[in-house]
Design a protein around this motif. Sequence first.
Motif, short mmCIF file in Angstrom:
data_model
loop_
_atom_site.label_atom_id
_atom_site.label_comp_id
_atom_site.label_asym_id
_atom_site.label_seq_id
_atom_site.Cartn_x
_atom_site.Cartn_y
_atom_site.Cartn_z
N ASP A 21 0.76 -1.57 -0.04
CA ASP A 21 -0.03 0.08 -0.04
C ASP A 21 0.81 1.30 0.04
O ASP A 21 0.41 2.03 -0.60
CB ASP A 21 -0.86 0.11 1.10
CG ASP A 21 -2.00 -1.19 0.92
OD1 ASP A 21 -2.50 -1.66 0.13
OD2 ASP A 21 -2.50 -1.29 2.32
N ASN A 22 2.08 1.26 0.65
CA ASN A 22 2.68 2.54 0.90
C ASN A 22 4.13 2.46 0.33
O ASN A 22 4.77 3.63 0.45
CB ASN A 22 2.89 2.84 2.47
CG ASN A 22 1.55 3.08 2.96
OD1 ASN A 22 0.66 3.78 2.97
ND2 ASN A 22 1.40 1.90 3.90
N ARG A 23 4.70 1.44 -0.34
CA ARG A 23 5.88 1.15 -0.78
C ARG A 23 6.95 1.45 0.14
O ARG A 23 8.15 1.87 -0.18
CB ARG A 23 6.10 2.29 -2.11
CG ARG A 23 5.13 2.13 -3.17
CD ARG A 23 4.95 0.73 -3.85
NE ARG A 23 6.17 0.48 -4.39
CZ ARG A 23 6.70 -0.70 -4.80
NH1 ARG A 23 5.55 -1.76 -4.38
NH2 ARG A 23 7.65 -1.25 -5.34
N LYS A 24 6.85 1.31 1.48
CA LYS A 24 7.74 1.18 2.21
C LYS A 24 7.22 0.33 3.95
O LYS A 24 6.15 0.11 3.58
CB LYS A 24 8.29 2.55 2.98
CG LYS A 24 6.82 3.30 3.53
CD LYS A 24 7.48 4.64 4.07
CE LYS A 24 6.06 5.33 4.76
NZ LYS A 24 6.15 6.55 5.28
N TYR A 25 8.39 -0.28 4.27
CA TYR A 25 7.66 -0.95 5.67
C TYR A 25 7.74 0.07 6.69
O TYR A 25 8.18 1.27 6.42
CB TYR A 25 9.02 -1.96 5.91
CG TYR A 25 8.96 -3.00 4.99
CD1 TYR A 25 7.88 -4.01 4.82
CD2 TYR A 25 9.95 -2.94 4.06
CE1 TYR A 25 8.02 -5.09 3.76
CE2 TYR A 25 10.16 -4.25 3.28
CZ TYR A 25 9.27 -4.99 3.04
OH TYR A 25 9.28 -6.10 2.24
N THR A 33 11.39 -3.58 13.38
CA THR A 33 12.35 -2.51 12.99
C THR A 33 12.62 -2.71 11.54
O THR A 33 12.56 -3.76 10.81
CB THR A 33 13.93 -2.99 13.78
OG1 THR A 33 14.45 -4.31 13.28
CG2 THR A 33 13.88 -2.97 15.15
N VAL A 34 12.74 -1.46 10.92
CA VAL A 34 12.96 -1.17 9.60
C VAL A 34 14.52 -0.78 9.57
O VAL A 34 14.89 0.33 10.14
CB VAL A 34 11.75 -0.19 8.94
CG1 VAL A 34 12.07 0.09 7.86
CG2 VAL A 34 10.50 -0.89 9.49
N ALA A 35 15.27 -1.48 8.61
CA ALA A 35 16.41 -0.87 8.20
C ALA A 35 16.79 -1.07 6.87
O ALA A 35 16.40 -2.21 6.54
CB ALA A 35 17.60 -1.37 9.12
N SER A 36 17.52 -0.25 6.03
CA SER A 36 17.93 -0.56 4.79
C SER A 36 16.65 -1.13 3.79
O SER A 36 17.19 -2.11 3.05
CB SER A 36 19.34 -1.51 4.60
OG SER A 36 18.98 -2.75 5.22
N ILE A 86 12.27 -12.92 12.25
CA ILE A 86 11.82 -13.29 10.86
C ILE A 86 11.85 -11.99 10.06
O ILE A 86 11.77 -10.85 10.66
CB ILE A 86 10.21 -13.85 10.37
CG1 ILE A 86 10.17 -14.23 9.19
CG2 ILE A 86 9.47 -12.76 10.94
CD1 ILE A 86 9.05 -14.99 8.89
N ASN A 87 12.43 -11.96 8.82
CA ASN A 87 12.80 -10.66 8.22
C ASN A 87 11.90 -10.67 6.81
O ASN A 87 11.17 -11.57 6.60
CB ASN A 87 14.22 -10.54 7.99
CG ASN A 87 14.87 -11.44 7.31
OD1 ASN A 87 14.26 -12.05 6.46
ND2 ASN A 87 16.25 -11.50 7.28
N ASP A 88 12.19 -9.87 6.22
CA ASP A 88 11.44 -9.42 4.96
C ASP A 88 12.01 -10.58 3.78
O ASP A 88 11.10 -10.63 3.03
CB ASP A 88 11.61 -8.12 4.28
CG ASP A 88 13.02 -7.68 4.14
OD1 ASP A 88 13.31 -7.63 2.92
OD2 ASP A 88 13.81 -7.85 5.00
N LYS A 89 12.91 -11.16 4.15
CA LYS A 89 13.29 -12.27 3.04
C LYS A 89 12.96 -13.57 3.24
O LYS A 89 13.03 -14.48 2.84
CB LYS A 89 14.86 -11.99 3.15
CG LYS A 89 15.44 -10.86 2.24
CD LYS A 89 17.07 -10.92 2.31
CE LYS A 89 17.55 -9.47 1.92
NZ LYS A 89 17.60 -8.73 3.04
N GLY A 90 12.13 -13.64 4.46
CA GLY A 90 11.67 -14.65 5.23
C GLY A 90 12.66 -15.71 5.91
O GLY A 90 12.40 -16.90 6.28
N GLU A 91 13.74 -15.24 6.16
CA GLU A 91 14.68 -15.90 6.91
C GLU A 91 14.20 -15.93 8.33
O GLU A 91 13.95 -14.75 9.19
CB GLU A 91 15.97 -14.99 6.93
CG GLU A 91 16.58 -15.02 5.54
CD GLU A 91 17.92 -14.25 5.33
OE1 GLU A 91 17.97 -13.30 6.26
OE2 GLU A 91 18.78 -14.42 4.45
N LYS A 92 14.34 -16.96 8.91
CA LYS A 92 13.61 -17.27 10.40
C LYS A 92 15.16 -17.68 11.16
O LYS A 92 15.80 -18.63 10.88
CB LYS A 92 12.96 -18.22 10.31
CG LYS A 92 11.66 -18.03 9.45
CD LYS A 92 10.62 -19.31 9.34
CE LYS A 92 9.50 -19.05 8.59
NZ LYS A 92 8.61 -20.06 8.33
#
Length: 128
Positions: free
Chosen positions: A60-64, A87-90, A116-122
């Motif tokens: 919706d917003n093109r950012k986390y 948290t949001v970074a880079s 868990i991150n945006d790449k799905g790494e747990k």
Amino acid sequence: MVKKASGFTLIEVMIVVVIIGILASIAYPSYIDFVTRSNRAEAHAALMKVANLQEQYYLDNRKYTSSMSDIGVPVSTASNYYEISTTVASGGFTTFAKVVSSSVQKRDTQCQEMSINDKGEKKPSECW
């Protein structure tokens, strides 16, 4: 007329107590393991929910966002035993579940914090 006494002898009662003790000593560790795994599953569900909401917010917003209220998740209701934060970074996000319940801290020493991150790494992998 002789009346025969009825009831249990002390040895019979002690045998029953020993059997109950043996069964309890086997069942209690299994119960604790089950409770620990169910607490982890609750944290996994909360982490996955926040990660999905982050992805919806991104569409919706093109950012986390680093604010849990922006994605509609009050921190207090995300999990009963874990504190959920993000948290949001880079250009990406990482969502954390940290143990806040003292009973879970004592039982689950291996998984005090999961993420868990945006790449799905747990992480850590042994907790998932």
